[in-house]
Design a protein around this motif. Structure first.
Motif, mmCIF file in Angstrom:
data_model
loop_
_atom_site.group_PDB
_atom_site.id
_atom_site.type_symbol
_atom_site.label_atom_id
_atom_site.label_comp_id
_atom_site.label_asym_id
_atom_site.label_seq_id
_atom_site.Cartn_x
_atom_site.Cartn_y
_atom_site.Cartn_z
ATOM 1 N N ALA A 193 0.816 -1.213 0.000
ATOM 2 C CA ALA A 193 0.000 0.000 0.000
ATOM 3 C C ALA A 193 0.855 1.270 0.000
ATOM 4 N N TYR A 194 2.170 1.120 0.245
ATOM 5 C CA TYR A 194 3.052 2.293 0.210
ATOM 6 C C TYR A 194 3.148 2.867 -1.192
ATOM 7 N N TYR A 195 2.902 2.041 -2.200
ATOM 8 C CA TYR A 195 2.966 2.533 -3.572
ATOM 9 C C TYR A 195 1.597 2.976 -4.079
ATOM 10 N N LEU A 196 0.634 3.077 -3.182
ATOM 11 C CA LEU A 196 -0.593 3.803 -3.494
ATOM 12 C C LEU A 196 -0.316 5.278 -3.227
ATOM 13 N N SER A 197 -0.908 6.151 -4.041
ATOM 14 C CA SER A 197 -0.758 7.579 -3.738
ATOM 15 C C SER A 197 -1.589 7.894 -2.487
#
Ligand code: SF4
Length: 499
Positions: free
Chosen positions: A266-270
């Motif tokens: 989820a860290y690579y979700l904006s």
């Protein structure tokens, strides 16, 4: 009127900004305009930035040990935009010279091959060992600067951080015959793309299939990261239409009360995407709790502290929105070894915890990395007492391909648990878990029906995991890694030297 709507109306400052940013349903690929609107929303909702913890040691600029970052200031290192520009990575479309140049800049002329350095590899031999390992690995290579800076480049082969993320051909062993990609049968248990529904009340939502750092032992190697020579990844793109199919399934399945938002990471979700998912879940009446799963706090904690990045603001905003709705949101992170923790991790945890967020950690037990009492004890204490994170799980490594050299026998995890229990408060004691092959779900490692230490086969049942009647009374088997003699036999067979 639904409860969330009532809450929004009782918070006019947040509502006004949110109406701008979120009532219009920010799509996954949000526009510049909606980013600006969302910024207003979190600026209203986020607490003021905290001063650094008195216990943190900002004088330790550990990244400066890496020659290419010797002039990087703390402010630069904290910056997420600097981090993204300095990710160390390699995949099928990268020029090998880039990674070779970086490795050559950090490695000594000779690298210890044995732990007492009685045998060594030259720098060139070691770099070749890495590239041969990459050619065999199921995961492409991506490492955040925070992780790269914590590797002991004088002796990387024996370093617990290096061994999690960078493959060496000379360490890789033939797969156990029962190891497969998607060993947990996530595809089998997915009613719609990117939604695993295995437990009666819980669903696993996979909004994205990229991560800030790729772990060699990833259980989702069938989907996560770029393609490798061995695996064409079943990518899960952050597309609203796919997400909505998952949300609809959750809405139509009232027994689901608990959702894990994972990936990928989820860290690579904006921030906008994270806020959208959080709000969407909170608005589903049957969802009572959810966790955001992210290794980001472990591998790039600097992002949490970056005043110009809003991921942590979005996370805390979602957390507060959930609380106001009478629901629970938490962050589940993934730290395996005390060497991964720095003052940046401590400050990032402090910010999130003082924002009221619950954080739990899930570790994986890995051969040659953390498979001993001293390391796991130290990790538990660091998590619970320094970071104030719950050391929730220690997992047995899953039976996926290309990880045989990282797996441990079941006896190891049980021995570690037995020796640690009683040495630390019960509420800080992790659960030591086997995630059963073929989708039986998580079971306490010691709760087997039988365990034959000679064959290495353990058998479990999971009465609550019925799979809609297809798994009733199913017996699940976990297999210890093969002993060295059997490994030698497999190697000879693969070379055509044994019958
Ligand atoms: S962070 Fe999680 S999903 Fe990503 S590579 Fe590591 S184990 Fe796999």
């Amino acid at each position: 009127m639904r409860r969330v709507d009532r809450i929004q109306q009782s918070l006019p400052g947040i509502l006004t900004a949110r109406q701008l940013a979120l009532r219009t349903s920010i799509p996954p690929h949000s526009s510049v305009a909606s980013r600006a609107q969302y910024s207003q929303a979190v600026a209203v909702a986020a607490p003021a930035a905290e001063e650094p913890s008195s216990s943190s040691n900002r004088a330790d600029e550990f990244w400066r040990k890496v020659p290419m970052w010797k002039d990087v200031s703390t402010d630069e290192f904290i910056s997420w935009s600097w981090t993204k520009k300095n990710v160390v990575e390699h995949h099928s479309r990268s020029a090998p010279e880039n990674l070779k140049g970086i490795l050559a800049s950090v490695l000594p002329d000779y690298v210890p091959f044995t732990s007492n350095a009685s045998l060594v590899q030259s720098r060139e031999e070691f770099i070749k060992d890495i590239f041969d390992g990459i050619a065999e690995s199921s995961m492409s290579l991506r490492i955040m600067p925070h992780v790269f800076s914590h590797i002991n480049w004088q002796d990387p082969r024996h370093d617990p951080v290096f061994r999690q993320f960078i493959p060496l051909k000379s360490l890789i062993q033939p797969d156990h015959p029962k190891s497969v990609y998607d060993s947990l049968h996530e595809n089998h248990d997915s009613p719609v793309s990117g939604l695993v529904h295995r437990y009666p009340d819980k669903a696993l939502f996979l909004p994205i299939s990229v991560c800030p750092t790729y772990c060699l032992y990833c259980t989702r190697s069938y989907a996560v990261g770029a393609d490798t020579s061995d695996v064409s990844k079943q990518q899960m793109k952050p597309i609203l239409k796919r997400w909505e199919a998952a949300f609809k399934y959750i809405e139509d399945t009232p027994q689901i009360t608990d959702v894990v938002v994972s990936g990928g990471d989820a860290y690579y979700l904006s921030p906008e995407q994270l806020a959208y998912i959080g709000e969407r879940l909170i608005k589903i009446p049957n969802v009572k709790k959810f966790r955001i799963a992210s290794k980001g706090l472990g591998v790039a904690p600097n992002r949490i502290l970056d005043p110009n990045d809003q991921w942590s603001d979005a996370l805390l905003w979602v957390h507060r929105l959930a609380l106001k709705a009478g629901k629970r949101a938490a962050l589940h992170t993934h730290i395996n070894h005390p060497n991964e923790i720095s003052w940046v991790t401590e400050e990032a945890c402090r910010k999130l915890i003082e924002g009221g967020l619950t954080i739990r950690n899930q570790s994986v037990l890995l051969h040659g990395i953390n498979d001993n009492v001293q390391t796991i004890s130290k990790l538990i204490r660091a998590l619970a007492e320094d970071l104030r994170i719950s050391p929730y799980y220690v997992y047995q490594c899953d039976m996926v391909k290309k990880v045989e050299h990282l797996r441990t026998p079941l006896q190891t995890i049980m021995d570690i648990e037995a020796k640690i229990r009683g040495s630390i408060a019960g509420f800080d004691m992790p659960q030591f878990i086997v995630d059963l092959p073929e989708g039986g779900g998580k079971r306490l490692a010691g709760s087997y029906l039988s365990y034959d230490r000679d064959t290495g086969v353990s058998r479990y049942m999971a009465p609550a995991v019925t799979g809609g009647g297809t798994k009733e009374n199913k017996v699940y088997e976990y297999y210890d890694p093969l002993p060295p003699t059997a490994q030698m036999d497999l190697t000879l067979r693969s070379l055509g030297g044994a019958d």
